[in-house]
Structures are given as C-alpha cells and as structure tokens.
Design an enzyme around this catalytic site. Sequence first.
Site, PDB file in Angstrom:
ATOM      1  N   ASP A 111     -11.157   2.252  19.729  1.00 24.22           N
ATOM      2  CA  ASP A 111     -10.826   1.353  18.624  1.00 24.22           C
ATOM      3  C   ASP A 111     -11.191  -0.107  18.926  1.00 24.22           C
ATOM      4  O   ASP A 111     -10.489  -0.785  19.680  1.00 24.22           O
ATOM      5  CB  ASP A 111      -9.329   1.477  18.308  1.00 24.22           C
ATOM      6  CG  ASP A 111      -8.938   0.731  17.043  1.00 24.22           C
ATOM      7  OD1 ASP A 111      -9.843   0.231  16.343  1.00 24.22           O
ATOM      8  OD2 ASP A 111      -7.737   0.638  16.762  1.00 24.22           O
ATOM      9  N   ASP A 330     -15.832  -2.059  12.890  1.00 20.95           N
ATOM     10  CA  ASP A 330     -14.662  -1.425  13.477  1.00 20.95           C
ATOM     11  C   ASP A 330     -14.891   0.055  13.721  1.00 20.95           C
ATOM     12  O   ASP A 330     -15.119   0.818  12.777  1.00 20.95           O
ATOM     13  CB  ASP A 330     -13.446  -1.642  12.564  1.00 20.95           C
ATOM     14  CG  ASP A 330     -12.154  -1.186  13.219  1.00 20.95           C
ATOM     15  OD1 ASP A 330     -12.185  -0.866  14.425  1.00 20.95           O
ATOM     16  OD2 ASP A 330     -11.122  -1.143  12.533  1.00 20.95           O
TER      17      ASP A 330
END
Length: 458
Positions: A111, A330
């Site tokens: 992440d 992301d």
Amino acid sequence: MRRLILLLLLLLLLLLFIVSPSPALSAAPHLRLQLQLQRQPDPPGTSRLNRLRAMIQIDQHRRRAFEKLSRPPDDPAMEMPLISGAYIGTGQYFVSVRIGTPPKPFLLVADTGSDLTWVTCRYRRAAGSGFAGDQQSGLAFEASQSSSFQPINCSSELCRKELPFALTKCPTADAPCSYDYRYAQGSSAQGIFAKESITAELSDRRQVTLNGMVVGCTSSSVGSSFTKSDGVLALGYGANTFVSGATARFGSRFSYCLVDHLSSRNATGYLAFGSNPDLLPAALVAHLVIKPELQPFYYVAVSGISVAGEVLRIPLSVWDDRRHGGAIVDSGTTLTVLAEPAYQAVVGALSRRLTYVPRLKLDPFEYCYNWTSPAAARASIPELVLHFVGAATLSPPAKSYLIDVADGVKCLGFVSTPWPGVSVIGNIMQQGYIWEFDLKNQWLRFGPSSCTAGSTYR
Ligand SMILES: *[C@@H]1O[C@H](CO)[C@@H](O)[C@H](O)[C@H]1NC(C)=O
Ligand SMILES: *[C@@H]1O[C@H](CO)[C@@H](O)[C@H](O)[C@H]1NC(C)=O
Ligand SMILES: *[C@@H]1O[C@H](CO)[C@@H](O)[C@H](O)[C@H]1NC(C)=O
C-alpha cells in the site's frame, strides 16, 4: 486554405514537441546516441550487415555501462513477490515478507497510501497482564516468539511526536506506544508499535534482513479492507515507513510491477528496492510531488485526460494539489477515483461512444454494459490517455478502464469523489506496467511490462 493552416499548425506542434526539453526525452540518452550513430557515413568495404552488427555491439556495451551506473554499489536489488488478491476476491495486491527472528512469512497488502506497516499479532505484556488482544483467529504473528521484537515505549520521543495515529495514553514510562490507525475507507487497526526485523530476498536469492523497522502489532481491526490479508506493508513516504527503511539501504528508488488484476495466484509480479534493470532508460517520466504536508501520498503531476484523441475539458485545479485537488498514484486503491468534474467528463466521453451497447446497472458502477449482446461484438472501445505535465502519457489497455466485473459484463472502472477532492490512479489502471518511484529526483518512471522479464520470480 483551411487545410494549409491546419498543416502549418501541425508542423509547428511537431517542432515544439521535438525541441521541448522534457524529462521523458532527457531520460533517454540511449536512444539519441543511436540516432547519431546511424548518420555516420559507411567506411569503405563494410557491408550494411557488418555495420549493423558493430552498432549492436556498441549498444550492448553502452547498455551494460548504463546498468553499472544505475546500480547501487553494495547490494543487488531486494525483490519481493507481488500477487493479485483476485483469487480470494479482493482488489488488492499482496506482497510476501518475513517478519521477526526467526523470520515467519506473512502476506501483506502492498500500500503506497499507508505509513504504518502492521501485522495481525498477539502480544503478551511482560508484566503478565494477559494478552493485549486475542480477537484474531488464524495465523497471527506471535510477538513473544520473536527475539527481535521490541515494543516502542509510550514515553519515547518517537511515540509522542512522530508515529502516525499514536495514542496519548501512557500509564507508565515503559508501557508500549499504542495506535488506532484510521484508513480513508472507514477501516481501522489497533495495536502497539514495535521495532522489528523484516527479511526478504535479494535478486541473487541471498536473504537480507532490515533490522529495527517500525512494525505495528495489530490486536484488533475494524472494517473489511484487511480481513483477507495478514496486514499492510507501508510503501508511502515518511520517516518510519517500510520505504524509508528499505531506501536507506538500497538507494532512493523502489519499483513494482502489477500483474493483471484478474490473474491467478501463481502469476507473480514483484516489489523491488534498488535499481530495476527491467525498466528501460526510455521509460516515460512524470513528476512526483513530494512534500511533508502531502505525506505519505505520492502525488503525480497530471495535466489532463483525453478520450478517442479528444482532450477533455477538465478544470486544471482538479489536478492541482495546492488547490485542494491533485492526483495520487496508489497501489492500495483498486478503482480509479476522479474528482467530480473529471469523472463527469471522462465517463461522459467514454459512454457517449458506447451508447449502442445495452447498459446494465451494477453497483458501485454507473456505466456497465452487456458484453454478450451482438452490439458489443462490433464495439470499438475508445482510447483513454492520461497526460502528465511534461510529455509523458499513460495509454492503458482497454481492460484497465473498461473492466471485466462479471461474465459478459464490462463496466467503466471509475468512481467519483466530490469536488474539491483528491483523485486516485488505482491499481487496475496501473496493471501491466512497471512503476518506479524515485524519491530523490521526484520522478515517477513507468513502462509496460509482463512483470516477469529479468525478475527472480519468473
Ligand atoms: C523502554 O523503557 C525502558 C525503561 O525505561 C528501557 O529500559 C527500554 O530500553 C526502553 N525501550 C526502548 C525500545 O526504548
Ligand atoms: C497456475 O497454476 C495452474 C494450476 O496449477 C496452472 O494450470 C496454470 O497454468 C498456472 N498459471 C500460470 C500463469 O503459471
Ligand atoms: C445480454 O444480452 C444477451 C443477448 O442479447 C441476452 O440474452 C442477455 O439476457 C443479456 N443479459 C442481461 C443481464 O441483460
């Protein structure tokens, strides 16, 4: 007459494009040198084939020299296998790492939008006050069985000033520093911070251990985001993320290559720290916007979006992080999120060109199509291009924005967020590419890849 003016305009544009100094062009010295070589006159008596062979040899030497230049002097790159979570029905990518001493394997969400690495964990206070938490079932990290696990004290400077979402409660000076880490989607994780060792493999298959990394020992969590994994690997930037620890050792760059999000478990991409030999010198370059106030997110300088060759009318403030907009890359977000004005423009332009395919409604998507209908067979999917400040463009394959959500159903893979708001280039949009984050030069370099060539995980 009009045609002549158009032609002149086109020529002018071409000229502008050729002379404009862009990072994409300056990052490709290799290509330019090749062009110069080709202009040299033939020495007498050499055939074209011999000349070509000589040129290829020169190129190869040159390539090797570039590789040497770009490789950090000490270690080869550290590589970790990265897989799509599709096999258990999630839109995340999982990286496999080993935590503790002796190292135990865990599957963590990779992440770039996080600044806390954590693992589902059981921790028993030395004082014998029982388990700090034992709601988790399944395989948890057993803190007491790792000799390198060191809780961070709540009285420490680190706990009071630096660590994200640290709680202020501190009953005794050496009590552990605890957190309640909040995610944008409403999920959260609670536990205590510790210093711990993380072990991974180098590209030559030797093991490397990074000691003293900040790792959260999560005893409870809320929300469904992380139920299918053992935790999160924090790839955002900030003083205490996994990226800060690994880049301190391997240099200021890291990269990942995401396999198709619908891939089976055995299709493996990678996360790498150190230089990535799979990324060509001619890779495209966008600007990363790295500022303490934007931490831990990687903002990228977007200038616009076009559909079927037409640049869409989207206010520039949508891409401006100083005006409450901006776009981040992301790896932990699945669908691409667009601020309302951009969303309307993009789905409007795409759907206008697909009106002849029968529509279906399928939450959370606004535009889905019955792809088994005869009209779909004749459909030509409009090309979507993301433009970055400078000359770089991302032309994702159609499957990255008209995505397969069920048998015979395709949907426009975007969701909207109210304006003002931040847009997110999600991981489906990034699939099939290598993405290299260069924190020192603030560059995001990218290029298409099968994610297998040259990596350890063939
Ligand atoms: C935490 O505090 C105790 C007692 O003050 C100290 O002995 C220990 O070294 C500290 N641990 C860390 C990781 O700073
Ligand atoms: C993955 O594994 C399955 C079953 O073991 C096999 O049939 C398939 O070919 C493999 N796929 C890849 C991409 O290796
Ligand atoms: C999609 O189109 C096919 C062929 O026209 C039709 O048989 C099918 O029922 C449609 N599916 C849905 C979910 O509407």
